[in-house]
Design a protein around this motif. Structure first.
Motif, PDB file in Angstrom:
ATOM      1  N   LEU A 114      -4.687  16.066  11.451  1.00 24.01           N
ATOM      2  CA  LEU A 114      -4.786  17.087  10.403  1.00 24.01           C
ATOM      3  C   LEU A 114      -5.351  16.488   9.112  1.00 24.01           C
ATOM      4  N   ASP A 115      -5.056  15.202   8.874  1.00 27.00           N
ATOM      5  CA  ASP A 115      -5.555  14.538   7.661  1.00 27.00           C
ATOM      6  C   ASP A 115      -7.082  14.483   7.614  1.00 27.00           C
ATOM      7  N   THR A 116      -7.751  14.540   8.776  1.00 34.66           N
ATOM      8  CA  THR A 116      -9.224  14.457   8.776  1.00 34.66           C
ATOM      9  C   THR A 116      -9.853  15.695   8.132  1.00 34.66           C
ATOM     10  N   ALA A 117      -9.072  16.768   7.994  1.00 34.95           N
ATOM     11  CA  ALA A 117      -9.602  17.987   7.376  1.00 34.95           C
ATOM     12  C   ALA A 117     -10.170  17.701   5.983  1.00 34.95           C
ATOM     13  N   GLY A 141      -5.866  30.502  24.013  1.00 34.59           N
ATOM     14  CA  GLY A 141      -4.578  31.189  23.945  1.00 34.59           C
ATOM     15  C   GLY A 141      -3.415  30.259  23.635  1.00 34.59           C
ATOM     16  N   LYS A 142      -3.749  28.993  23.348  1.00 39.13           N
ATOM     17  CA  LYS A 142      -2.705  27.999  23.062  1.00 39.13           C
ATOM     18  C   LYS A 142      -2.377  28.020  21.565  1.00 39.13           C
ATOM     19  N   THR A 143      -1.093  28.024  21.222  1.00 37.70           N
ATOM     20  CA  THR A 143      -0.744  28.037  19.792  1.00 37.70           C
ATOM     21  C   THR A 143      -0.622  26.623  19.238  1.00 37.70           C
ATOM     22  N   LEU A 144      -0.840  26.511  17.942  1.00 35.79           N
ATOM     23  CA  LEU A 144      -0.586  25.262  17.221  1.00 35.79           C
ATOM     24  C   LEU A 144       0.913  25.166  16.922  1.00 35.79           C
ATOM     25  N   ASP A 145       1.343  23.961  16.588  1.00 27.45           N
ATOM     26  CA  ASP A 145       2.712  23.795  16.098  1.00 27.45           C
ATOM     27  C   ASP A 145       2.683  24.194  14.614  1.00 27.45           C
ATOM     28  N   TRP A 146       3.109  25.432  14.332  1.00 29.04           N
ATOM     29  CA  TRP A 146       2.983  25.947  12.954  1.00 29.04           C
ATOM     30  C   TRP A 146       3.802  25.143  11.955  1.00 29.04           C
ATOM     31  N   THR A 147       4.900  24.515  12.408  1.00 32.47           N
ATOM     32  CA  THR A 147       5.711  23.753  11.445  1.00 32.47           C
ATOM     33  C   THR A 147       4.891  22.593  10.856  1.00 32.47           C
ATOM     34  N   PHE A 152       0.151  22.500   4.678  1.00 28.05           N
ATOM     35  CA  PHE A 152      -1.311  22.349   4.703  1.00 28.05           C
ATOM     36  C   PHE A 152      -1.941  23.196   3.605  1.00 28.05           C
ATOM     37  N   SER A 153      -2.651  22.541   2.712  1.00 31.85           N
ATOM     38  CA  SER A 153      -3.217  23.247   1.564  1.00 31.85           C
ATOM     39  C   SER A 153      -4.508  22.545   1.141  1.00 31.85           C
ATOM     40  N   GLN A 175       5.404  31.225   8.352  1.00 30.05           N
ATOM     41  CA  GLN A 175       5.528  29.764   8.269  1.00 30.05           C
ATOM     42  C   GLN A 175       4.369  29.091   7.549  1.00 30.05           C
ATOM     43  N   VAL A 176       3.165  29.676   7.685  1.00 26.26           N
ATOM     44  CA  VAL A 176       1.988  29.041   7.078  1.00 26.26           C
ATOM     45  C   VAL A 176       1.268  30.049   6.200  1.00 26.26           C
ATOM     46  N   ASN A 177       0.414  29.536   5.324  1.00 23.32           N
ATOM     47  CA  ASN A 177      -0.213  30.405   4.334  1.00 23.32           C
ATOM     48  C   ASN A 177      -1.742  30.247   4.339  1.00 23.32           C
ATOM     49  N   PRO A 178      -2.392  30.654   5.437  1.00 16.71           N
ATOM     50  CA  PRO A 178      -3.846  30.506   5.492  1.00 16.71           C
ATOM     51  C   PRO A 178      -4.554  31.589   4.672  1.00 16.71           C
ATOM     52  N   SER A 179      -5.878  31.401   4.475  1.00 18.90           N
ATOM     53  CA  SER A 179      -6.664  32.442   3.790  1.00 18.90           C
ATOM     54  C   SER A 179      -7.098  33.511   4.779  1.00 18.90           C
TER      55      SER A 179
END
Ligand SMILES: O=C(O)c1ccccc1NCC(=O)[C@H](O)[C@H](O)COP(=O)(O)O
Length: 214
Positions: A114-117, A141-147, A152-153, A175-179
């Motif tokens: 995730l840090d590579t983002a 159809g596979k979900t990410l681990d939202w926790t 992530f910001s 759980q997450v706050n995407p745009s």
């Protein structure tokens, strides 16, 4: 909040999904995908859409000239890079297509990954986080681990993708706050054949959430 429905193959589904509330539609330009569409199929699907709908071509490890040709010939407003494209590739694509939205999709394997983002935010308009699958690039159809994404910001807008459905979208967004959110197989009858009832249910679920928060 932006809502992108990806893997559209039929022009009549494209207009119906836009009328239901999608702000962006995705067209898969990866030949190995069961959702692959040609330039003329994209042109037909885009032709009837209102101008405010973003139309995104999804590519994986294609060259800058290949992407540019498809974007120009089909009238797409954006490009989603879903392969192994590095930041320098995003920079080169920006030089070739300065007025086209560039979305870098990352198939997240771990917190370190995730840090590579952060390496991309200077070169792209938007990030998209998708689930990792060892054999398939997307639409799994596979979900990410939202926790893992709670903090992530990034310094640019981002889409949450991966296994989202009308049934789990409220939990994901608690759980997450995407745009924005991106869905494909969760609103399908079969790969490339969207289920308009499932799309309608999705927008019904999204009504319970404050969509103006980012
Ligand atoms: O959908 C595909 O077939 C595909 C093939 C190759 C590269 C990317 C692909 N899809 C990218 C998307 O943006 C999907 O919407 C994303 O992977 C989420 O899919 P899903 O888990 O089915 O909602």
């Amino acid at each position: 909040m932006r809502v992108k429905i990806c893997g559209i193959t039929q022009p009549q589904q494209s207009t119906a999904i836009a009328s239901l509330g999608a702000t962006a539609l995705g067209f898969i330009c990866v030949p190995t995908s069961p959702r692959y569409v040609t330039t003329s199929q994209i042109r037909a699907a885009v032709a009837e859409l209102p101008a405010n709908i973003d139309t995104i071509g999804v590519f994986a490890n294609a060259s800058v000239p290949e992407i540019s040709k498809i974007v120009v010939d089909s009238g797409l407003t954006g490009v989603q890079l879903h392969g192994d494209e590095l930041p320098d590739f995003c920079y080169q694509l920006r030089q070739a297509l300065p007025n086209v939205e560039i979305i870098r999709a990352l198939r997240i394997r771990s917190l370190d990954h995730l840090d590579t983002a952060a390496n991309y935010t200077k070169y792209v308009d938007t990030l998209l986080l998708d689930a990792y699958h060892p054999e398939q690039l997307g639409g799994t159809g596979k979900t990410l681990d939202w926790t893992m994404l709670e903090q992530f910001s990034p310094n640019c807008p981002w889409f949450l993708a991966g296994g989202l459905t009308a049934d789990n979208i409220v939990e994901a967004l608690s759980q997450v706050n995407p745009s924005g959110v991106d869905l494909s197989s969760g609103v399908e009858r079969a790969p490339g054949d969207k289920d308009l009832d499932k799309v309608a249910l999705l927008f019904q679920s999204l009504k319970n959430i404050d969509l103006s928060r980012s």
